[in-house]
Design a protein around this motif. Structure first.
Motif, mmCIF file in Angstrom:
data_model
loop_
_atom_site.group_PDB
_atom_site.id
_atom_site.type_symbol
_atom_site.label_atom_id
_atom_site.label_comp_id
_atom_site.label_asym_id
_atom_site.label_seq_id
_atom_site.Cartn_x
_atom_site.Cartn_y
_atom_site.Cartn_z
ATOM 1 N N THR A 108 0.797 -1.321 0.008
ATOM 2 C CA THR A 108 0.076 -0.240 0.252
ATOM 3 C C THR A 108 0.910 1.399 0.104
ATOM 4 O O THR A 108 0.540 2.306 -0.374
ATOM 5 C CB THR A 108 -0.860 0.096 1.195
ATOM 6 O OG1 THR A 108 -0.078 -0.155 2.405
ATOM 7 C CG2 THR A 108 -2.085 -1.163 1.142
ATOM 8 N N GLN A 166 -8.275 4.771 5.886
ATOM 9 C CA GLN A 166 -7.978 3.828 6.978
ATOM 10 C C GLN A 166 -9.013 4.434 8.499
ATOM 11 O O GLN A 166 -9.755 3.733 9.221
ATOM 12 C CB GLN A 166 -6.878 3.551 7.446
ATOM 13 C CG GLN A 166 -6.043 2.794 6.427
ATOM 14 C CD GLN A 166 -4.277 2.895 6.652
ATOM 15 O OE1 GLN A 166 -3.894 3.676 7.240
ATOM 16 N NE2 GLN A 166 -3.873 1.580 6.175
ATOM 17 N N ALA A 222 -12.601 3.520 7.617
ATOM 18 C CA ALA A 222 -12.668 2.269 7.690
ATOM 19 C C ALA A 222 -12.922 2.033 9.177
ATOM 20 O O ALA A 222 -13.993 1.123 9.621
ATOM 21 C CB ALA A 222 -11.880 1.592 7.257
ATOM 22 N N GLY A 223 -12.181 2.414 9.890
ATOM 23 C CA GLY A 223 -12.160 2.306 11.542
ATOM 24 C C GLY A 223 -13.432 2.637 12.054
ATOM 25 O O GLY A 223 -14.028 2.100 13.164
ATOM 26 N N LEU A 225 -8.911 1.196 16.182
ATOM 27 C CA LEU A 225 -8.545 1.644 14.456
ATOM 28 C C LEU A 225 -8.914 3.225 14.480
ATOM 29 O O LEU A 225 -8.008 3.809 13.679
ATOM 30 C CB LEU A 225 -9.192 1.012 13.673
ATOM 31 C CG LEU A 225 -8.857 -0.542 13.433
ATOM 32 C CD1 LEU A 225 -9.708 -1.501 12.385
ATOM 33 C CD2 LEU A 225 -7.321 -0.534 13.222
ATOM 34 N N HIS A 240 -5.496 5.641 13.696
ATOM 35 C CA HIS A 240 -5.388 6.212 12.228
ATOM 36 C C HIS A 240 -5.619 7.853 12.471
ATOM 37 O O HIS A 240 -5.050 8.637 11.774
ATOM 38 C CB HIS A 240 -6.359 5.664 11.166
ATOM 39 C CG HIS A 240 -6.054 4.394 11.154
ATOM 40 N ND1 HIS A 240 -4.843 3.884 10.443
ATOM 41 C CD2 HIS A 240 -6.604 3.151 10.919
ATOM 42 C CE1 HIS A 240 -4.602 2.490 10.229
ATOM 43 N NE2 HIS A 240 -5.772 1.919 10.768
ATOM 44 N N THR A 288 -2.024 8.786 13.341
ATOM 45 C CA THR A 288 -1.219 8.529 12.067
ATOM 46 C C THR A 288 -1.524 9.990 11.045
ATOM 47 O O THR A 288 -0.434 10.346 10.768
ATOM 48 C CB THR A 288 -1.640 7.428 11.280
ATOM 49 O OG1 THR A 288 -1.461 6.291 12.013
ATOM 50 C CG2 THR A 288 -0.710 7.493 9.933
ATOM 51 N N GLN A 326 -6.228 -3.906 3.542
ATOM 52 C CA GLN A 326 -5.262 -3.777 4.608
ATOM 53 C C GLN A 326 -5.840 -3.637 5.794
ATOM 54 O O GLN A 326 -5.383 -4.182 6.787
ATOM 55 C CB GLN A 326 -4.128 -2.701 4.195
ATOM 56 C CG GLN A 326 -2.969 -2.794 5.421
ATOM 57 C CD GLN A 326 -2.034 -1.559 5.104
ATOM 58 O OE1 GLN A 326 -2.644 -0.612 4.670
ATOM 59 N NE2 GLN A 326 -0.889 -1.689 5.724
ATOM 60 N N VAL A 327 -6.659 -2.511 5.877
ATOM 61 C CA VAL A 327 -7.218 -2.111 7.243
ATOM 62 C C VAL A 327 -7.993 -3.309 7.748
ATOM 63 O O VAL A 327 -8.499 -3.532 8.766
ATOM 64 C CB VAL A 327 -7.826 -0.495 7.205
ATOM 65 C CG1 VAL A 327 -9.115 -0.684 6.080
ATOM 66 C CG2 VAL A 327 -8.231 -0.262 8.706
ATOM 67 N N ASN A 328 -8.962 -3.849 6.800
ATOM 68 C CA ASN A 328 -9.989 -4.916 6.801
ATOM 69 C C ASN A 328 -9.118 -6.095 7.390
ATOM 70 O O ASN A 328 -9.715 -7.041 8.078
ATOM 71 C CB ASN A 328 -10.710 -4.976 5.856
ATOM 72 C CG ASN A 328 -11.774 -4.067 5.776
ATOM 73 O OD1 ASN A 328 -12.698 -3.954 6.645
ATOM 74 N ND2 ASN A 328 -11.937 -3.156 4.661
ATOM 75 N N VAL A 334 -9.160 -5.935 11.191
ATOM 76 C CA VAL A 334 -10.351 -5.572 11.755
ATOM 77 C C VAL A 334 -10.744 -6.634 12.767
ATOM 78 O O VAL A 334 -11.073 -6.347 13.843
ATOM 79 C CB VAL A 334 -11.751 -5.179 10.717
ATOM 80 C CG1 VAL A 334 -12.993 -5.382 11.286
ATOM 81 C CG2 VAL A 334 -11.385 -3.757 10.121
#
Length: 168
Positions: free
Chosen positions: A34, A48, A51-52, A60, A64, A67, A140-142, A145
């Protein structure tokens, strides 16, 4: 004022990387895939974070958010990710990426999750390599999870401190 219903002394699951050592290699490979430069790191962070939020993982979302903050993103943009459609802070490519992560992670009321018009909109902003990378960012994030929801690492703690230790 922060409140909690119970003191958080450790995660529910011991450190998954100690339990499944290959997890480190898989995580590193996903990060490498990624981080190929096809998508800006800020866009990756926004996707990300969204998604969290969608999957309901405080861990998450905090990870993120941190980040993005470390990368110098503004508090306004970070706070507005959950309401990005109405917020003036995002570029059109970022909006396309956020629309894709929502489409992939949320059930469609009817029809496809990623209809042709959404794909076409994203393709206006990203070439094939970037779209494939964006798909991998969502993947990637999933990938993490289930560990975040089942293992429940402690939000805001350093990686070495977020998991309970594996008992010998």
């Amino acid at each position: 004022m922060a409140t909690t219903t119970s003191p958080e002394i450790g995660s529910r699951l011991p450190n998954p990387q100690q339990l499944v050592p290959a997890l480190g290699e898989v995580g590193a490979a996903l990060f490498k895939a990624t981080g190929n430069g096809a998508i800006p790191r800020t866009t990756i962070g926004l996707v990300q974070l969204r998604a969290g939020q969608i999957v309901g993982s405080t861990y998450l979302a905090i990870l993120h958010t941190g980040t993005l903050r470390s990368a110098g993103d503004t508090e306004e943009r970070i706070a507005a990710v959950a309401t990005w459609r109405d917020a003036p802070y995002f570029t059109e490519p970022e909006r396309a990426a956020l629309a894709l992560v929502e489409a992939v992670l949320q059930p469609a009321a009817q029809g496809e999750r990623v209809p042709d018009d959404l794909y076409a909109h994203a393709a206006e902003h990203y070439d094939h390599a970037a779209l494939a990378t964006l798909a991998m960012v969502i993947g990637q994030v999933n990938f993490f999870v289930p560990l975040a929801l089942i293992g429940k690492p402690i939000p805001g703690r350093a990686p070495a401190e977020q998991w309970t230790s594996v008992q010998a």
